[in-house]
Design a protein around this motif. Structure first.
Motif, PDB file in Angstrom:
ATOM      1  N   THR A  58       0.847  -1.200  -0.138  1.00 36.23           N
ATOM      2  CA  THR A  58       0.193  -0.043   0.111  1.00 36.23           C
ATOM      3  C   THR A  58       0.955   1.311  -0.069  1.00 36.23           C
ATOM      4  O   THR A  58       0.543   2.274  -0.691  1.00 36.23           O
ATOM      5  N   LEU A  59       1.917   1.323   0.697  1.00 32.83           N
ATOM      6  CA  LEU A  59       2.845   2.306   0.773  1.00 32.83           C
ATOM      7  C   LEU A  59       3.515   2.521  -0.556  1.00 32.83           C
ATOM      8  O   LEU A  59       3.756   3.646  -1.161  1.00 32.83           O
ATOM      9  N   TRP A  60       3.886   1.600  -1.278  1.00 31.19           N
ATOM     10  CA  TRP A  60       4.621   1.769  -2.574  1.00 31.19           C
ATOM     11  C   TRP A  60       3.576   2.293  -3.563  1.00 31.19           C
ATOM     12  O   TRP A  60       3.824   3.122  -4.424  1.00 31.19           O
ATOM     13  N   MET A  61       2.248   1.903  -3.264  1.00 32.92           N
ATOM     14  CA  MET A  61       1.065   2.439  -4.282  1.00 32.92           C
ATOM     15  C   MET A  61       1.001   3.868  -3.854  1.00 32.92           C
ATOM     16  O   MET A  61       0.718   4.602  -5.075  1.00 32.92           O
ATOM     17  N   ALA A  62       1.117   4.012  -2.552  1.00 33.94           N
ATOM     18  CA  ALA A  62       0.933   5.603  -2.286  1.00 33.94           C
ATOM     19  C   ALA A  62       2.181   6.530  -2.800  1.00 33.94           C
ATOM     20  O   ALA A  62       2.009   7.562  -3.209  1.00 33.94           O
ATOM     21  N   LEU A  63       3.119   6.030  -2.334  1.00 36.88           N
ATOM     22  CA  LEU A  63       4.312   6.912  -2.686  1.00 36.88           C
ATOM     23  C   LEU A  63       5.015   6.833  -4.052  1.00 36.88           C
ATOM     24  O   LEU A  63       5.543   7.957  -4.664  1.00 36.88           O
ATOM     25  N   SER A 319      -4.046   6.016   0.450  1.00 34.95           N
ATOM     26  CA  SER A 319      -3.217   4.912   0.707  1.00 34.95           C
ATOM     27  C   SER A 319      -2.427   4.839   1.885  1.00 34.95           C
ATOM     28  O   SER A 319      -2.304   3.942   2.772  1.00 34.95           O
ATOM     29  N   VAL A 320      -1.538   5.897   2.143  1.00 32.66           N
ATOM     30  CA  VAL A 320      -0.884   6.374   3.332  1.00 32.66           C
ATOM     31  C   VAL A 320      -1.664   6.280   4.470  1.00 32.66           C
ATOM     32  O   VAL A 320      -1.204   5.469   5.712  1.00 32.66           O
TER      33      VAL A 320
END
Length: 432
Positions: A58-63, A319-320
């Protein structure tokens, strides 16, 4: 960083959207450990592995991709892991996790190339719909068995359970509550349904919290896969090629379809293309690879992300927020363990998620037999054989065969013929 003004949103809206998405998908931290613990993986291990993989993806998707799409271990894939790979193949869960890890690595490589998109185009739509519906039927069947609503029957394999059993009654009440919440479009219906059923279970003596509610997160077995080369060797040693392929195939369809669906709802598609698609597609492959190291089945983009989009989420800040809430949930392992120990609380989620996945049936071309029968074969065989891989194999074998008989062989992509031959070899000559 998240280009909030450009996407016509605010910090408050994004945080609210993240909370909405989290509430609709937090059931996975309860249900995933329940399913995978039947394969022998310690509950606490799966619980934290689920959260780790969700946070990473989720963090990869967000950032990196800046999309309001959450990643976590997928329903269906966890059932396939527990009941088909470990159950039917008789392999240890560490070997099955090795297959997940290898699938994640291949997935990662494919996400860096155009092959992933080409593969999606190559697979017939009706087989995609059949796979989705078949997994849904399989999941629902597991939920019905866990609650005792459906039981073994010596004359007809399965039959109706004892509806007067207190646990069955509790499961039916929980199912009714959750279904009503869903029909009223209540956000977080699955999670709220679990909470309501837990409260009833607590006051009727079925549920207790002997181990408390909060505890420091821990991994009983640490890294389950500490040597990637050993994991690759396990796949070859146990001939788990079809397992790796099934993980890969289902994850590719599930994740890509969900990403496109959420992006379309959020108005993020540009000229029918998904900007930053490669960054987005790396999210689930990374989550899958890291999740396998710690002890969970493949990750996927969650369709529940649409709830956050409906609440106004448009960027990675949504997402974050989801990722942060997953981190907070890591401290409630004793509470989750107590709740998950009672199938009447968790099984209704399986049944309802299964029913939602059955919606794919409406997209199958039932009027064309050469299109409909392979999809039907996939849907029927998954729950009856307790194997998602077998269902996929039968669909891929029958589809090009029927097309050749009908004189439509040229309409079938060459990759489908390759898959058909590989699956035929696997079913006939390899153990399964």
């Amino acid at each position: 960083m998240f280009r909030l003004k450009e996407n016509n949103t605010t910090v408050k809206t994004e945080i609210t959207a993240g909370l909405t998405t989290f509430l609709t998908m937090v059931y996975i931290v309860i249900v995933n450990p329940v399913i995978l613990s039947t394969a022998g993986i310690p509950f606490d291990q799966v619980f934290l592995a689920t959260i780790i993989s969700a946070v990473i993806g989720t963090l990869w998707m967000a950032l990196l991709a800046n999309y309001p799409i959450a990643i976590a271990p997928g329903m269906g894939l966890n059932a396939y892991f527990a009941y088909s790979v470990v159950g039917n193949n008789g392999v240890d869960y560490t070997v099955a996790l090795a297959a997940v890890f290898v699938a994640g690595l291949i997935f990662l490589i494919l996400s860096l190339t155009p092959f992933r998109e080409k593969l999606i185009i190559a697979i017939p739509d009706n087989l995609k719909h059949g796979i989705t519906a078949g997994i849904g039927l399989f999941i629902a069947f597991i939920g019905l068995r866990q609650t005792g609503i459906i039981v073994d029957n010596p004359e007809n394999l399965v039959g109706l359970g004892d509806l007067q059993s207190p646990k069955v009654v509790l499961a039916l009440v929980g199912l009714a509550i959750t279904v009503i919440l869903f029909s009223l479009n209540v956000r977080g219906a699955l999670f709220i349904g679990m909470i309501a059923t837990s409260i009833i279970a607590y006051f009727t003596g079925f549920l207790s919290f002997n181990e408390g509610i909060v505890a420091m997160p821990h991994l009983p077995e640490g890294l389950i896969i500490s040597n990637p080369f050993s994991a690759i060797g396990d796949v070859f040693q146990h001939s788990l090629y079809a397992v790796v392929f099934s993980f890969l195939l289902v994850t590719i369809f599930d994740t890509t379809g969900t990403m496109i669906g959420v992006a379309e709802q959020a108005g993020l598609m540009k000229n029918n293309r998904l900007p930053r698609a490669r960054q987005a597609m790396l999210a689930d492959s990374l989550g899958t690879s890291f999740g396998a190291l710690f002890g969970t089945s493949p990750t996927t983009a969650f369709i529940e992300s649409t709830a956050g989009v409906a609440a106004g989420g448009r960027t990675g800040l949504t997402s974050v927020t989801v990722a942060i809430l997953f981190v907070v949930s890591a401290f409630f392992a004793p509470l989750v363990s107590s709740v998950s120990g009672l199938s009447a609380i968790t099984a209704p989620a399986l049944i309802i998620v299964g029913s939602l996945m059955m919606g794919a049936l409406s997209d199958v071309k039932w009027s064309e037999f050469d299109e409909a029968f392979p999809a039907f074969l996939v849907i029927l065989s998954m729950p009856l054989t307790s194997s998602i891989a077998t269902g996929i194999a039968l669909g891929f074998i029958s589809y090009p065969l029927l097309k050749l008989v009908k004189g439509k062989g040229k309409q079938v992509h060459p990759l489908v013929y390759i898959f058909a031959v590989l699956f035929l070899i696997q079913l006939v000559f390899l153990p399964h």
